[in-house]
Design a protein around this motif. Structure first.
Motif, PDB file in Angstrom:
ATOM      1  N   VAL A   1     101.094  45.727  90.557  1.00 16.55           N
ATOM      2  CA  VAL A   1     100.292  44.520  90.452  1.00 16.55           C
ATOM      3  C   VAL A   1      99.842  44.296  89.016  1.00 16.55           C
ATOM      4  CG1 VAL A   1      98.067  43.643  91.457  1.00 16.55           C
ATOM      5  CG2 VAL A   1      99.365  45.029  93.011  1.00 16.55           C
ATOM      6  N   GLU A   2      99.272  45.203  88.401  1.00 13.57           N
ATOM      7  CA  GLU A   2      99.090  44.972  86.960  1.00 13.57           C
ATOM      8  C   GLU A   2     100.012  44.496  86.127  1.00 13.57           C
ATOM      9  OE1 GLU A   2      95.505  46.758  84.394  1.00 13.57           O
ATOM     10  OE2 GLU A   2      97.154  48.197  84.500  1.00 13.57           O
TER      11      GLU A   2
ATOM     12  N   ALA B   1     100.117  52.287  79.819  1.00 14.90           N
ATOM     13  CA  ALA B   1     100.836  51.718  80.430  1.00 14.90           C
ATOM     14  C   ALA B   1     100.284  50.806  81.603  1.00 14.90           C
ATOM     15  CB  ALA B   1     101.880  52.679  81.161  1.00 14.90           C
ATOM     16  N   PRO B   2     100.558  49.727  82.154  1.00 20.75           N
ATOM     17  CA  PRO B   2      99.929  49.101  83.389  1.00 20.75           C
ATOM     18  C   PRO B   2      99.928  50.217  84.436  1.00 20.75           C
ATOM     19  CG  PRO B   2     102.008  47.583  82.547  1.00 20.75           C
ATOM     20  CD  PRO B   2     101.767  48.963  81.601  1.00 20.75           C
ATOM     21  N   ALA B   3      98.663  49.987  85.361  1.00 27.57           N
ATOM     22  CA  ALA B   3      98.551  51.240  86.258  1.00 27.57           C
ATOM     23  C   ALA B   3      99.409  50.997  87.290  1.00 27.57           C
ATOM     24  CB  ALA B   3      97.021  51.003  86.676  1.00 27.57           C
ATOM     25  N   ASP B   4      99.841  49.594  87.831  1.00 30.52           N
ATOM     26  CA  ASP B   4     100.731  49.772  89.127  1.00 30.52           C
ATOM     27  C   ASP B   4     101.481  48.445  88.890  1.00 30.52           C
ATOM     28  OD1 ASP B   4      98.915  47.799  89.599  1.00 30.52           O
ATOM     29  OD2 ASP B   4      97.630  49.119  90.913  1.00 30.52           O
TER      30      ASP B   4
ATOM     31  N   CYS C   1      93.992  32.932  81.365  1.00 28.26           N
ATOM     32  CA  CYS C   1      93.296  34.204  81.523  1.00 28.26           C
ATOM     33  C   CYS C   1      93.748  34.803  82.810  1.00 28.26           C
ATOM     34  CB  CYS C   1      91.827  34.199  81.367  1.00 28.26           C
ATOM     35  SG  CYS C   1      91.137  35.620  81.564  1.00 28.26           S
ATOM     36  N   GLY C   2      94.453  36.055  82.875  1.00 29.41           N
ATOM     37  CA  GLY C   2      94.418  36.824  84.107  1.00 29.41           C
ATOM     38  C   GLY C   2      93.462  37.808  84.247  1.00 29.41           C
ATOM     39  N   HIS C   3      93.411  38.398  85.341  1.00 27.25           N
ATOM     40  CA  HIS C   3      92.754  39.703  85.429  1.00 27.25           C
ATOM     41  C   HIS C   3      93.274  40.810  86.659  1.00 27.25           C
ATOM     42  CE1 HIS C   3      91.390  38.830  89.768  1.00 27.25           C
ATOM     43  NE2 HIS C   3      91.659  37.460  89.298  1.00 27.25           N
ATOM     44  N   SER C   4      92.540  41.902  86.427  1.00 27.42           N
ATOM     45  CA  SER C   4      92.846  43.009  87.114  1.00 27.42           C
ATOM     46  C   SER C   4      92.712  42.829  88.800  1.00 27.42           C
ATOM     47  CB  SER C   4      92.373  44.277  86.763  1.00 27.42           C
ATOM     48  OG  SER C   4      91.018  44.079  86.821  1.00 27.42           O
ATOM     49  N   GLY C   5      93.345  43.451  89.646  1.00 26.32           N
ATOM     50  CA  GLY C   5      93.204  43.213  91.002  1.00 26.32           C
ATOM     51  C   GLY C   5      93.324  41.919  91.671  1.00 26.32           C
ATOM     52  N   CYS C   6      94.113  41.194  91.056  1.00 24.54           N
ATOM     53  CA  CYS C   6      94.352  39.675  91.423  1.00 24.54           C
ATOM     54  C   CYS C   6      95.048  39.714  92.894  1.00 24.54           C
ATOM     55  CB  CYS C   6      94.877  39.014  90.315  1.00 24.54           C
ATOM     56  SG  CYS C   6      95.273  37.224  90.994  1.00 24.54           S
ATOM     57  N   GLY C   7      94.554  39.051  93.925  1.00 25.28           N
ATOM     58  CA  GLY C   7      95.038  39.200  95.120  1.00 25.28           C
ATOM     59  C   GLY C   7      96.070  38.437  95.173  1.00 25.28           C
TER      60      GLY C   7
END
Length: 824
Positions: free
Chosen positions: A758-759, A753-756, A702-708
């Protein structure tokens, strides 16, 4: 550097394909493909649907072609537009009684018009998004309705099985049965008996030969075997008669009394909608239990399913077909045959069209007695012993029986209305019925209240409480889930009087901590006990004033019913946070203890408060379950590997509890490849232990948004100090390389689509780590043995939206899990 702080990409120079960090990745055209599993499943469903469609048309008294029209339209229209991908729609046995009654009253062309109007009504209900409301009907009413329809079908078809003609109602069929038994036609009975025998025995053929033969549907074998036997024996029997399509009757203008037509439309709409929606929920359960299907097929969108069924009924009625609804037998066959998309349902509709056009000479060899026996067996199966045991266990057998008898004697709409009336009466009786007992044990008086405590029970409660002598020790046990204001005031006043006279009062319930607020206190919401839900005290919680509960005495009034959020109560004494909302405290000052600001500091204060709240609210509810787990050991069903980000609460987003998940968390949800130099053995050890020792059935990354961690990978510069974080993040470099590789497909989200960048990297990283998992020997071995499944998941924190990976190779699509996917 924070490992999991949401940031934005500023240096995408390492990525050859992404030139602008915030630009969406280019979409690739999707090709229409039909999976082989869908083709084989469609054939299996077609072989079941063909004889059943003819049999249901025969049972209703409609033209036999109407059954084929409904089957084709149900497969093509409802299969294409409906919200349940694996549900198969067509002429349903549950609609037989309704349709037969309409044909008897208004004729066939008006019945088709009623079907069209019912479809329009379903479209309206779908647009109003009331599909979930239909599931509020008591299951006892639904099962009773189906059982009544099943009895009606079986009794009517029994006449055809015996070689006669059915009457217009159940009572008339029962009265005519003795005369029919006196005029039995041996040829019809023989063909019917052979059909029933094959239908019953075919699924029970033992051995390897039986496992191969059982792949052929029993309904097809029964009808084909009986037809072949009748032909070879030279039996003279009425057979299927399919007139030319050029003379097929289409819908006409409604003709009849307005109120009668309105009632007919409402009845058809009700039965079609409820059966289809309940069928969609049942299909979701079957799909969830099939290995390998989870994540590949969306759960049903019930509002869309209602729209699809409405469109199918409009088309079917316009073309002279029977009403359409979701069909349990064909849907179960579709799931069990391995279908993976709605293509199987649509292909089955195409096959029905081909059969209706090209197989007429073959279909006309089928004896009507064989079809009648098949439909009679379906009607008998609708009276489910499992459903009867279930409603008996839940004390709703009266509702079930009244609905069944009402459908049999009066009709479907009347029977359902009677069932609803009885269900409401039973619910009101349960709400008003409260049992209050008083007994004395070793000097302690026990007052036990079982049921809902409303104003109706206040006189009996007062009589029981006044049996307690002054100054006695009393335990009042509240065993219910509701208390109204009158009952609360009665308990509160009696407690005040009894304690003032020197007595003691202890109030208990199904959860610990239930008590009445004492005089001078501000009671909490006292209309719900929150039984079994982990919710707060029903009867108030008194901060301070001698309370021995450290969390309560600290002045925190946060309760588990408060909406979940990262919040802290402000303590007006010191301005410190104490686990609740500002302005909710107000306890008297105190010194020392858990609530103080001693050497433990604010962090220790919050930790101790959280532990105290657990011991007070949650521990009594989970103690028995944890004791069982302690005795039996852990038996988790899956390994859940996710990021260490504090915003990812695994138990919350998966609705899991103790013992369900074996969780491994690390920075970036990375899975180091085995055998790497200076590799990390802790993750590999957890994987080996989960697969080989715990025998988990699935592993989810499981990944997630805004992952540093992914942001750090994008912004990493060559050289510099080799900190522990940088050494760990090298395991994510293959994800960067995968995203930059032009020859690989991009992982993407459904609907946007992916936001950027990083996503995009977060999605790619999930896919890459799944490949790393396959490199571990224990995982590879379990995959070869088909004892393990791998799943990819992406959680968008800001949207609270989960996405599941539907494919790891070819089309790497993360499909969102909709709110409608969650069972009601």
């Amino acid at each position: 550097m924070s490992a999991c702080v949401p940031t934005r990409a500023t240096d995408p120079s390492r990525n050859k394909r992404i030139h602008r960090p915030h630009s969406p990745p280019p979409s690739r055209p999707r090709r229409f493909r039909v999976a082989g599993a869908d083709v084989s499943a469609s054939i299996a469903v077609f072989l079941i649907a063909l004889p059943l469609s003819l049999g249901i048309a025969l049972a209703t008294g409609a033209p036999l072609q109407a059954g084929l029209v409904a089957a084709a339209v149900g497969g093509l229209v409802a299969g294409w537009l409906g919200g349940s991908p694996l549900q198969v729609s067509g002429p349903a046995a549950g609609l037989t009684v309704v349709t037969a009654d309409l044909i008897h009253r208004y004729g066939w062309r008006t019945t088709c018009a009623i079907t069209v109007l019912a479809g329009l009504a379903q479209l309206g209900l779908g647009c109003l998004r009331v599909a979930r409301s239909a599931l509020a009907v008591s299951p006892a009413i639904v099962h009773g309705m189906l059982a009544g329809i099943g009895v009606t079908i079986a009794v009517a078809q029994l006449h055809i099985v015996l070689g006669g003609t059915p009457q217009s109602s159940v009572l008339a069929n029962l009265r005519a049965l003795p005369a029919q038994l006196a005029e039995v036609r041996p040829a019809a009975v023989s063909v019917s008996a052979l059909t029933l025998a094959l239908l019953l025995l075919w699924p029970r053929i033992p051995g390897r030969v039986g496992s191969v033969l059982r792949k052929i549907p029993a309904a097809l074998v029964a009808v084909a075997g009986a037809s072949a036997t009748a032909a070879f024996a030279g039996l003279t029997l009425p057979e299927v008669d399919l007139p030319s399509w050029s003379s097929h009757a289409l819908a006409g203008l409604p003709d009849g009394p307005v109120l009668g037509l309105v009632a007919a439309v409402l009845t058809t709409t009700l039965v079609c909608s409820v059966q289809s929606l309940l069928g969609a929920v049942a299909v979701d359960k079957m799909a969830a239990g099939r290995p390998g299907l989870t994540g590949r097929v969306r759960r049903s969108n019930l509002d869309r399913e209602l729209l699809g069924q409405g469109a199918a009924n409009i088309v079917s009625g316009s073309l002279g077909g029977l009403p359409v609804a979701g069909v349990a037998v064909r849907s179960a066959a579709n799931v069990n045959a391995g279908a993976v998309s709605r293509n199987s349902t649509m292909l089955h509709g195409v096959l029905v069209v081909i059969a209706a056009l090209l197989m007429v000479p073959v279909l006309e060899l089928i004896p009507l007695a064989s079809l009648a026996a098949l439909v009679m067996a379906v009607g008998i199966q609708m009276v489910s012993l499992h459903h009867i045991r279930t409603v008996t266990r839940h004390r709703e057998v009266l509702v079930y029986a009244v609905t069944t008898l009402g459908v049999v004697v009066f009709g479907v709409l009347e029977g359902v209305t009677l069932g609803i009336a009885v269900a409401v009466a039973v619910a009101l009786n349960r709400l008003a019925r409260t049992r209050i007992t008083h007994d004395e044990l070793e000097g302690v008086h026990h007052v036990h209240v079982r049921g809902q405590l409303t104003f109706l029970a206040v006189p009996r409660l007062s009589r029981a409480l006044h049996l307690v002598p002054q100054g006695a020790q009393v335990v009042v046990e509240l065993d219910g889930s509701f208390m109204d204001h009158a009952a609360y005031e009665a308990l509160h006043d009696w407690q005040s009087t009894h304690t003032a006279q020197g007595g003691t009062v202890e109030l208990t319930g199904r959860r610990a901590g239930v008590r009445i607020a004492e005089p001078g206190e501000v009671p909490a919401a006292h209309t719900a006990l929150g039984v079994g839900t982990g919710r707060g005290s029903a009867l108030g919680a008194r901060p301070g004033a001698g309370s021995t509960d450290p969390a309560t005495s600290a002045g925190c009034r946060c309760s588990p019913w408060t909406p979940w959020r990262n919040h802290q109560c402000e303590d007006p004494r010191s301005g410190s946070s104490s686990g609740g909302d500002p302005g909710e405290s107000g306890a008297p000052p105190q010194t020392g203890g858990v609530g103080g600001t001693g050497p433990s500091g604010p962090s220790g204060h919050e930790l101790a408060r959280g532990i105290s709240a657990f011991q007070r609210h949650t521990a009594p509810l989970v103690r028995s379950e944890l004791a069982r787990l302690a005795r039996e050991g852990q038996r988790p069903s899956q390994l859940f590997l996710t990021c260490a980000d504090s915003r990812l609460v695994t138990s919350m987003i998966t609705s899991s509890g103790p013992g369900d998940l074996f969780v491994v968390r690390n920075v970036g949800n990375l899975v180091p490849l085995p055998g790497e130099e200076s590799g990390d053995d802790s993750v590999a050890a957890a994987i080996e232990y989960a697969v080989d020792v715990l025998n988990v059935r699935s592993i989810t990354v499981c990944g997630h948004s805004g992952c540093g961690a992914m942001q750090a990978l994008l912004n990493s510069e060559p050289g510099g100090a080799r900190t522990p974080l940088k050494r760990w993040l090298r395991h994510g470099l293959p994800s960067l390389e995968r995203m930059a590789d032009d020859s690989r497909p991009w992982a993407r989200l459904a609907g946007r689509a992916p936001a950027d960048a990083v996503e995009q990297l977060c999605l790619t990283n999930v896919v890459q780590q799944l490949e790393h998992l396959r490199a571990h020997e224990s995982v590879a071995r379990a995959l070869r043995e088909r004892a393990l499944e791998l799943h990819g998941m992406y959680f968008h924190v800001g949207e609270a939206q989960a996405y599941l990976l539907t494919g790891v190779s070819g089309d790497e699509l993360f499909d969102h899990v909709e709110a409608a996917d969650v069972p009601a």
